[in-house]
Enzyme design. Structure first.
Site, PDB file in Angstrom:
ATOM      1  N   CYS A  96       0.952  -1.239  -0.031  1.00  0.00           N
ATOM      2  CA  CYS A  96      -0.087   0.099   0.095  1.00  0.00           C
ATOM      3  C   CYS A  96       0.807   1.101   0.083  1.00  0.00           C
ATOM      4  CB  CYS A  96      -0.713   0.016   1.332  1.00  0.00           C
ATOM      5  SG  CYS A  96      -1.880   1.448   1.559  1.00  0.00           S
ATOM      6  N   HIS A 128       3.050  -8.615  13.700  1.00  0.00           N
ATOM      7  CA  HIS A 128       2.251  -8.320  12.553  1.00  0.00           C
ATOM      8  C   HIS A 128       2.866  -8.005  11.200  1.00  0.00           C
ATOM      9  CE1 HIS A 128      -0.519  -5.924   9.953  1.00  0.00           C
ATOM     10  NE2 HIS A 128      -1.595  -6.429  10.699  1.00  0.00           N
ATOM     11  N   GLU A 130       2.867  -6.058   8.676  1.00  0.00           N
ATOM     12  CA  GLU A 130       3.367  -4.612   8.339  1.00  0.00           C
ATOM     13  C   GLU A 130       4.479  -3.912   9.398  1.00  0.00           C
ATOM     14  OE1 GLU A 130       0.147  -1.403   8.537  1.00  0.00           O
ATOM     15  OE2 GLU A 130       2.008  -0.210   9.243  1.00  0.00           O
ATOM     16  N   CYS A 202      -3.018   5.547   9.336  1.00  0.00           N
ATOM     17  CA  CYS A 202      -3.892   5.796   7.939  1.00  0.00           C
ATOM     18  C   CYS A 202      -5.419   6.560   8.100  1.00  0.00           C
ATOM     19  CB  CYS A 202      -3.944   4.366   7.307  1.00  0.00           C
ATOM     20  SG  CYS A 202      -4.800   4.555   5.858  1.00  0.00           S
ATOM     21  N   SER A 230      -7.324  -9.461  11.636  1.00  0.00           N
ATOM     22  CA  SER A 230      -7.410  -7.845  11.156  1.00  0.00           C
ATOM     23  C   SER A 230      -7.089  -6.977  12.303  1.00  0.00           C
ATOM     24  CB  SER A 230      -8.679  -7.612  10.568  1.00  0.00           C
ATOM     25  OG  SER A 230      -8.647  -6.109  10.245  1.00  0.00           O
ATOM     26  N   ASN A 232      -7.119  -3.578  12.137  1.00  0.00           N
ATOM     27  CA  ASN A 232      -8.193  -2.487  12.512  1.00  0.00           C
ATOM     28  C   ASN A 232      -9.770  -3.006  12.764  1.00  0.00           C
ATOM     29  OD1 ASN A 232      -9.924  -2.378   9.694  1.00  0.00           O
ATOM     30  ND2 ASN A 232      -7.939  -3.029   8.989  1.00  0.00           N
TER      31      ASN A 232
END
Ligand code: F3S
Length: 290
Positions: A96, A128, A130, A202, A230, A232
């Site tokens: 992303c 995680h 990311e 974000c 997930s 988020n």
């Protein structure tokens, strides 16, 4: 029973891009390999697997010489790209752009620390994907903390550069920064401390929060649809739950219990940035049949 799907829920642009890229590739070439699950949502993953997407693990990467392997929206550390290059793996990079910018920011900050003292702290979920990609920009030296309590354990004798994983809760990030600042002020015995806080959450997550609060508030029951992995999803579910105690987290329609509803209820359906619209529509259909 009235049923409404939140118009703002569903894929963020980073996930839309990654899935569009995968689907386009799959039209011309199968199978397509993806390093780790392309999206933290089992239902969407199964849909893509049926089209020829195969999830592979990091320790298998070197076996895919000459094959196309996709990097998902979470991004990867430089080590992954190096390994792919060495083994002639053809990378399709769907990182992303928001994550990519954050990686570059951390990399630049890390470069400045070669000639001045300081440490990099990342507020995020340990392990995680990311976060692994972000830590990789610092040669593995960044310290990852998952809560304000853990911020208390940081050695504050050196200047601190604080970053956040893109999908963390904004209020909690502010709290982490507050705890660090207070500890530095007490330790260094000065009001102004060398703490730099970077705004790296974000907007696709943060901007949804106020609207989601209103949505949760104006319904009797909320079904929050998300994969359990997930990040988020957890954050946005907590937002709904704090606003409406009759909020239920589901990953699949088989988890819905009819006892949660009365015929007069207004039911709201919403989800994470990795929840496909079609899955929320499936939940609405199930409720209509009920
Ligand atoms: Fe990218 Fe933000 Fe989605 S970082 S993957 S647009 S939640």
């Amino acid at each position: 029973m009235q049923i409404e799907i939140d118009a703002n829920s569903g894929f963020c642009f980073g996930v839309i891009n990654a899935i569009a890229l995968a689907e386009e590739e799959l039209q011309h070439h199968q199978p397509l390999y993806c390093l780790g699950e392309i999206v933290h949502n089992n239902a969407e993953l199964k849909r893509l697997e049926a089209k020829g997407l195969i999830t592979i693990h990091h320790d298998e990467l070197e076996k895919f010489t000459g094959q196309k392997v996709m990097i998902r929206a979470h991004g990867e550390p430089p080590e992954t790209f190096r390994k792919a290059y060495e083994h002639h793996v053809r990378i399709i990079d769907a990182t992303c752009p928001v994550v990519l910018r954050l990686q570059q920011k951390i990399k630049k900050c890390y470069a400045t620390l070669s000639c001045q003292p300081g440490i990099i702290v990342i507020y995020g979920k340990k392990g995680h994907p990311e976060v692994n990609g972000l830590v990789g920009q610092t040669g593995g030296t960044a310290i990852v903390i998952g809560s304000a309590e853990e911020a208390n354990d940081i050695d504050v004798s050196l200047p601190i550069h604080l970053f956040s994983q893109t999908t963390m809760d904004k209020e909690k990030y502010i709290e982490v920064a507050r705890v660090l600042r207070k500890k530095m002020q007490q330790t260094l015995q000065q009001e102004k401390v060398p703490l730099t806080v970077y705004q790296t959450i974000c907007g696709a997550v943060a901007n949804r929060v106020p609207e989601l609060r209103t949505f949760a508030h104006r319904h009797d029951v909320i079904l929050f649809v998300s994969g359990k992995e997930s990040s988020n999803g957890k954050v946005l579910y907590e937002v709904c739950k704090s606003e409406n105690p009759r909020t239920y987290f589901i990953s699949d329609i088989s988890e819905i219990q009819p006892a949660w509803f009365t015929p007069a209820d207004h039911v709201g359906i919403c989800g994470a940035t990795s929840t496909p619209r079609w899955q929320m529509e499936q939940v609405a259909e199930w409720l209509h049949n009920l």
